[in-house]
Design an enzyme around this catalytic site. Structure first.
Site, PDB file in Angstrom:
ATOM      1  CG  ASN A   8      -1.684   1.230   1.457  1.00 27.96           C
ATOM      2  OD1 ASN A   8      -1.802   2.049   0.545  1.00 27.96           O
ATOM      3  ND2 ASN A   8      -2.236   1.402   2.657  1.00 27.96           N
ATOM      4  CE  LYS A  10      -0.008   3.343   4.775  1.00 25.72           C
ATOM      5  NZ  LYS A  10       0.007   3.468   6.219  1.00 25.72           N
ATOM      6  CG  HIS A 107      -5.893   1.890   5.367  1.00 22.66           C
ATOM      7  ND1 HIS A 107      -5.427   2.874   6.199  1.00 22.66           N
ATOM      8  CD2 HIS A 107      -4.871   1.015   5.191  1.00 22.66           C
ATOM      9  CE1 HIS A 107      -4.162   2.607   6.506  1.00 22.66           C
ATOM     10  NE2 HIS A 107      -3.802   1.485   5.911  1.00 22.66           N
ATOM     11  CD  GLU A 109      -2.829   5.597   6.765  1.00 20.99           C
ATOM     12  OE1 GLU A 109      -2.843   5.665   5.527  1.00 20.99           O
ATOM     13  OE2 GLU A 109      -1.895   5.084   7.414  1.00 20.99           O
ATOM     14  CD  GLU A 179      -3.567  -2.519   7.474  1.00 23.02           C
ATOM     15  OE1 GLU A 179      -2.485  -2.816   6.981  1.00 23.02           O
ATOM     16  OE2 GLU A 179      -4.139  -1.431   7.255  1.00 23.02           O
ATOM     17  N   GLY A 185       2.382   2.418  10.684  1.00 23.23           N
ATOM     18  CA  GLY A 185       3.306   3.530  10.483  1.00 23.23           C
ATOM     19  C   GLY A 185       4.036   3.949  11.741  1.00 23.23           C
ATOM     20  CB  SER A 228       5.194  -1.607  11.903  1.00 19.07           C
ATOM     21  OG  SER A 228       4.791  -0.268  12.147  1.00 19.07           O
TER      22      SER A 228
HETATM   23  P1  PGA Z   1       2.740   0.394   7.615  1.00 18.53           P
HETATM   24  O1  PGA Z   1       1.252   0.581   7.006  1.00 18.53           O
HETATM   25  O2  PGA Z   1       3.262  -0.896   7.062  1.00 18.53           O
HETATM   26  O3  PGA Z   1       3.487   1.597   7.133  1.00 18.53           O
HETATM   27  O4  PGA Z   1       2.593   0.351   9.096  1.00 18.53           O
HETATM   28  C1  PGA Z   1       0.389  -0.507   6.840  1.00 18.53           C
HETATM   29  C2  PGA Z   1      -0.889  -0.027   6.219  1.00 18.53           C
HETATM   30  O5  PGA Z   1      -1.303   1.089   6.512  1.00 18.53           O
HETATM   31  O6  PGA Z   1      -1.530  -0.739   5.411  1.00 18.53           O
END
Ligand code: PGA
Length: 266
Positions: A8, A10, A107, A109, A179, A185, A228
């Site tokens: 992803n 983003k 997601h 976010e 998640e 992140g 992460s």
């Molecule tokens: P990250 O994000 O691996 O940077 O923690 C995962 C995601 O948001 O799908």
């Protein structure tokens, strides 16, 4: 169970980044020994920003590497609407038209920054399925919810609302990603045991939802872990009984690291 490795990006990338990335990624997969990807055992997908879907699909289709054409392209989000006066939205059918085979839905976010609800996630699952895309439904608890011992309640609610209205034939096209919001992140990954515990609960819940819908046979659903994930922890996470793949944010922007993560699933 099918293993899924999804990147992803983003809100990151550019056309030139995309071209260089794919070259590096495909070389790294080949050097790592991955020369075929047309079976059902491993699915690899990349989710760039929507404006790069077609570019990515076209570059993969034209590439001489035997695995390139089997790497799926995915959207990060789709609209609940299929068309109309909704400025700035992208419909699932449009993502499909630009080469997407799947879309992330709900997601964290989207939920946190854009206030998306479980009900909207349910609508997006439906519009995604109707467009012929695979919805990758993201669920997970915040740190406050985990500390208040609400993890399983929150996830149950997210799953029931988003998937409670599915019809029997849709189940084979669903993917779920766990998640934990506190791990996204932050560099703070769930331990393999923490992930396994929640994944086992998600599997039971998905079975229970299907039973409530009077399913004659229960369809197994791939459940991915995200938060992460790096090349240093992917193998251990993927070794868990109920972890059927990983959804990778930050580390998927590094072509070599993302290739190492995909290779860890082989
Ligand atoms: P990250 O994000 O691996 O940077 O923690 C995962 C995601 O948001 O799908």
């Amino acid at each position: 169970m099918k293993k899924w490795i999804i990147g992803n990006w983003k809100l990151q990338g550019s056309r030139s980044f995309l071209r260089e990335y794919l070259e590096e990624f495909l070389v790294a997969l080949s050097v790592g020994g991955l020369r075929e990807l047309d079976g059902d055992a491993l699915r690899v997908a990349l989710c760039p920003p929507a404006c790069y879907l077609l570019e990515m699909k076209t570059a993969l289709a034209a590439h001489q590497s035997p695995v390139a054409a089997h790497i799926a392209v995915g959207a990060q989000n789709v609209s609940t609407a299929s068309d109309g006066a909704f400025t700035g939205e992208v419909a699932a059918t449009m993502a499909r038209d630009c080469g997407a085979a799947l879309s992330l839905i709900g997601h964290s976010e989207r939920r946190q920054l854009f206030h998306e609800t479980d009900e909207q996630a349910a609508e997006k699952v439906q519009t995604t399925l109707a467009a012929g895309l695979i919805p990758v439904l993201c669920v997970g608890e915040t740190l406050v919810q985990r500390e208040a011992d609400q993890t399983l309640t929150v996830i149950d609610q997210q799953l029931q609302t988003a998937l409670g209205g599915l019809s029997a034939s849709d189940w084979s096209r669903i993917v779920v990603a766990y998640e934990p919001v506190w791990a996204i992140g932050t560099g703070c990954t769930a331990t393999p045991q923490q992930a396994q515990t929640v994944h086992a609960f998600i599997r039971e819940t998905l079975d229970a939802i299907q039973r409530n819908q009077s399913a004659k046979t229960l369809v197994p659903v791939s459940i991915l872990y995200g938060g992460s994930v790096k090349d240093s922890n992917a193998a251990e996470l993927l070794a868990q009984a109920d972890v059927d793949g990983v959804l990778v944010g930050g580390a998927s922007l590094n072509a070599n690291e993302f290739a190492r993560i995909a290779l860890a699933a082989c």
